[in-house]
Enzyme design. Sequence first.
Site, PDB file in Angstrom:
ATOM      1  N   SER A   1      -9.609  69.489 -22.029  1.00  0.00           N
ATOM      2  CA  SER A   1     -10.944  69.963 -22.381  1.00  0.00           C
ATOM      3  C   SER A   1     -11.957  69.257 -21.487  1.00  0.00           C
ATOM      4  O   SER A   1     -12.278  69.731 -20.404  1.00  0.00           O
ATOM      5  CB  SER A   1     -11.205  69.713 -23.867  1.00  0.00           C
ATOM      6  OG  SER A   1     -12.497  70.170 -24.195  1.00  0.00           O
ATOM      7  N   THR A   2     -12.438  68.087 -21.891  1.00  0.00           N
ATOM      8  CA  THR A   2     -13.405  67.375 -21.048  1.00  0.00           C
ATOM      9  C   THR A   2     -12.721  66.683 -19.868  1.00  0.00           C
ATOM     10  O   THR A   2     -13.389  66.227 -18.942  1.00  0.00           O
ATOM     11  CB  THR A   2     -14.120  66.276 -21.850  1.00  0.00           C
ATOM     12  OG1 THR A   2     -13.140  65.295 -22.245  1.00  0.00           O
ATOM     13  CG2 THR A   2     -14.800  66.832 -23.082  1.00  0.00           C
ATOM     14  N   GLY A   3     -11.408  66.562 -19.931  1.00  0.00           N
ATOM     15  CA  GLY A   3     -10.668  65.872 -18.871  1.00  0.00           C
ATOM     16  C   GLY A   3     -10.637  64.363 -19.066  1.00  0.00           C
ATOM     17  O   GLY A   3     -10.017  63.643 -18.278  1.00  0.00           O
ATOM     18  N   GLY A   4     -11.291  63.877 -20.118  1.00  0.00           N
ATOM     19  CA  GLY A   4     -11.390  62.431 -20.341  1.00  0.00           C
ATOM     20  C   GLY A   4     -10.032  61.759 -20.515  1.00  0.00           C
ATOM     21  O   GLY A   4      -9.765  60.713 -19.911  1.00  0.00           O
TER      22      GLY A   4
ATOM     23  N   GLN B   1      -9.308  72.159 -35.328  1.00  0.00           N
ATOM     24  CA  GLN B   1      -9.743  71.769 -36.682  1.00  0.00           C
ATOM     25  C   GLN B   1      -8.735  72.406 -37.634  1.00  0.00           C
ATOM     26  O   GLN B   1      -8.907  73.535 -38.110  1.00  0.00           O
ATOM     27  CB  GLN B   1     -11.161  72.274 -36.955  1.00  0.00           C
ATOM     28  CG  GLN B   1     -11.663  71.972 -38.366  1.00  0.00           C
ATOM     29  CD  GLN B   1     -12.471  70.695 -38.499  1.00  0.00           C
ATOM     30  OE1 GLN B   1     -13.201  70.323 -37.593  1.00  0.00           O
ATOM     31  NE2 GLN B   1     -12.342  70.020 -39.631  1.00  0.00           N
TER      32      GLN B   1
ATOM     33  N   LYS C   1      -1.518  52.865 -25.099  1.00  0.00           N
ATOM     34  CA  LYS C   1      -2.775  52.111 -25.032  1.00  0.00           C
ATOM     35  C   LYS C   1      -2.573  50.763 -25.690  1.00  0.00           C
ATOM     36  O   LYS C   1      -2.049  50.684 -26.795  1.00  0.00           O
ATOM     37  CB  LYS C   1      -3.862  52.845 -25.821  1.00  0.00           C
ATOM     38  CG  LYS C   1      -4.646  53.833 -25.013  1.00  0.00           C
ATOM     39  CD  LYS C   1      -5.800  54.394 -25.836  1.00  0.00           C
ATOM     40  CE  LYS C   1      -6.352  55.627 -25.140  1.00  0.00           C
ATOM     41  NZ  LYS C   1      -7.211  56.425 -25.967  1.00  0.00           N
TER      42      LYS C   1
ATOM     43  N   HIS D   1      -2.044  73.875 -30.903  1.00  0.00           N
ATOM     44  CA  HIS D   1      -2.282  72.434 -30.922  1.00  0.00           C
ATOM     45  C   HIS D   1      -1.317  71.729 -31.883  1.00  0.00           C
ATOM     46  O   HIS D   1      -0.762  70.680 -31.553  1.00  0.00           O
ATOM     47  CB  HIS D   1      -3.740  72.153 -31.278  1.00  0.00           C
ATOM     48  CG  HIS D   1      -4.076  70.708 -31.164  1.00  0.00           C
ATOM     49  ND1 HIS D   1      -3.879  70.005 -30.001  1.00  0.00           N
ATOM     50  CD2 HIS D   1      -4.548  69.835 -32.069  1.00  0.00           C
ATOM     51  CE1 HIS D   1      -4.233  68.750 -30.199  1.00  0.00           C
ATOM     52  NE2 HIS D   1      -4.630  68.622 -31.444  1.00  0.00           N
TER      53      HIS D   1
ATOM     54  N   ASN E   1     -26.551  93.633 -27.214  1.00  0.00           N
ATOM     55  CA  ASN E   1     -25.418  92.752 -26.946  1.00  0.00           C
ATOM     56  C   ASN E   1     -24.253  92.896 -27.929  1.00  0.00           C
ATOM     57  O   ASN E   1     -23.272  92.166 -27.831  1.00  0.00           O
ATOM     58  CB  ASN E   1     -25.865  91.288 -26.863  1.00  0.00           C
ATOM     59  CG  ASN E   1     -25.079  90.551 -25.795  1.00  0.00           C
ATOM     60  OD1 ASN E   1     -24.645  91.178 -24.811  1.00  0.00           O
ATOM     61  ND2 ASN E   1     -24.857  89.265 -25.981  1.00  0.00           N
TER      62      ASN E   1
ATOM     63  N   ARG F   1      -4.803  47.260 -26.687  1.00  0.00           N
ATOM     64  CA  ARG F   1      -6.109  46.586 -26.662  1.00  0.00           C
ATOM     65  C   ARG F   1      -5.905  45.144 -26.203  1.00  0.00           C
ATOM     66  O   ARG F   1      -5.180  44.381 -26.826  1.00  0.00           O
ATOM     67  CB  ARG F   1      -6.774  46.636 -28.048  1.00  0.00           C
ATOM     68  CG  ARG F   1      -8.126  45.971 -28.064  1.00  0.00           C
ATOM     69  CD  ARG F   1      -9.024  46.473 -29.174  1.00  0.00           C
ATOM     70  NE  ARG F   1      -9.461  47.853 -29.012  1.00  0.00           N
ATOM     71  CZ  ARG F   1     -10.410  48.263 -28.180  1.00  0.00           C
ATOM     72  NH1 ARG F   1     -11.027  47.401 -27.395  1.00  0.00           N
ATOM     73  NH2 ARG F   1     -10.758  49.518 -28.120  1.00  0.00           N
TER      74      ARG F   1
HETATM   75  C1  R5P Z   1      -5.520  66.177 -28.135  1.00  0.00           C
HETATM   76  O1  R5P Z   1      -4.909  66.007 -29.168  1.00  0.00           O
HETATM   77  C2  R5P Z   1      -5.072  67.159 -27.105  1.00  0.00           C
HETATM   78  O2  R5P Z   1      -3.683  67.222 -27.028  1.00  0.00           O
HETATM   79  C3  R5P Z   1      -5.640  66.818 -25.749  1.00  0.00           C
HETATM   80  O3  R5P Z   1      -5.156  65.546 -25.357  1.00  0.00           O
HETATM   81  C4  R5P Z   1      -7.142  66.785 -25.792  1.00  0.00           C
HETATM   82  O4  R5P Z   1      -7.645  67.988 -26.310  1.00  0.00           O
HETATM   83  C5  R5P Z   1      -7.710  66.561 -24.394  1.00  0.00           C
HETATM   84  O5  R5P Z   1      -9.084  66.511 -24.498  1.00  0.00           O
HETATM   85  P1  R5P Z   1      -9.980  65.968 -23.309  1.00  0.00           P
HETATM   86  O6  R5P Z   1      -9.593  66.721 -22.075  1.00  0.00           O
HETATM   87  O7  R5P Z   1     -11.377  66.262 -23.765  1.00  0.00           O
HETATM   88  O8  R5P Z   1      -9.732  64.503 -23.183  1.00  0.00           O
END
Ligand code: R5P
Length: 282
Positions: free
Chosen positions: A214-217, A92, A184, A124, A35, A186
């Site tokens: 990334s995760t779309g969260g 990071q 946001k 980023h 590999n 609270r």
């Molecule tokens: C965060 O600082 C980035 O700009 C994105 O908002 C973040 O990476 C999105 O991550 P996720 O899709 O996991 O919520």
Amino acid sequence: MHIIGGTASKSVAEDLAKITKSKLVNAISKRFPDNELYVRILDEINGKDIVIVQTTYPDPNIIELFLLQNAAEEAGAKSITVVIPYYGYARQDTKFQNGESISAKALAGLISLNADKVITIDPHKEHILDFFSTSAYSCSAVPEIAKYLKQKNIDMVLAPDKGAVDRAKKASKIINCDFDYMEKTRIDGNTVEIKPKNLDAQNKNVAIIDDIISTGGTMALSIKELKKSGAKKVYVACTHGLFAGEAIKKLSSAGCEEIISTDTIVSDFSKVKIAPCIAKLL
Ligand code: R5P
């Protein structure tokens, strides 16, 4: 200029070669039985200015980039420009806790060893460019994303948070619509409300623009809230579509009209090409 495309960024390299009327260099990469990776540049590049295009995600593409840089140097390249459509490990960018590595810096140090110039897209944070010991530049995919969104009758562009509002503002100028950011608040111990800071999304076609999905969260939460407040269609757009795990499912079930990403990471959602913005820096 001679252009080499790594496995992760072949199509971007082809587009760049067309736009800049440069030669696309033939190179192969294959795996040994254990590999480990093997690369070979097949064309003569001695004395040439070489551009290597390779996204540093996922990890195997990093090794391929290092080997291509070395192969170009060994073959006598006059100069080596490294184009990194998506600079993985950039998030990071500092030590959040003692003992951590600064991955954005670690990778930049290694890439710089064999590069005269580095170009990346929507890193980023811009300050990661200082981690390269060679000259490093970035360009933004937002104008290209905005051109795509212009066909969609967008009424407002939103940033997912205040820190990203400049990106939304830039896109809104091209689309010729309003812009705002999601804020946001609270409400109590269990409830957080998220909505556009100043504008009303009711009956509007909305596009949320971020650098990374990334995760779309982050996006899914905003989509749900915008739909609740009566938005007509919600588009989500990003430069770098990582779409980790169940991201796509999450975005679709939140009620997203369309997912749009560039080809810094090639996927089914790469509807926007980034080569035109890179070409301006070459
Ligand atoms: C965060 O600082 C980035 O700009 C994105 O908002 C973040 O990476 C999105 O991550 P996720 O899709 O996991 O919520």
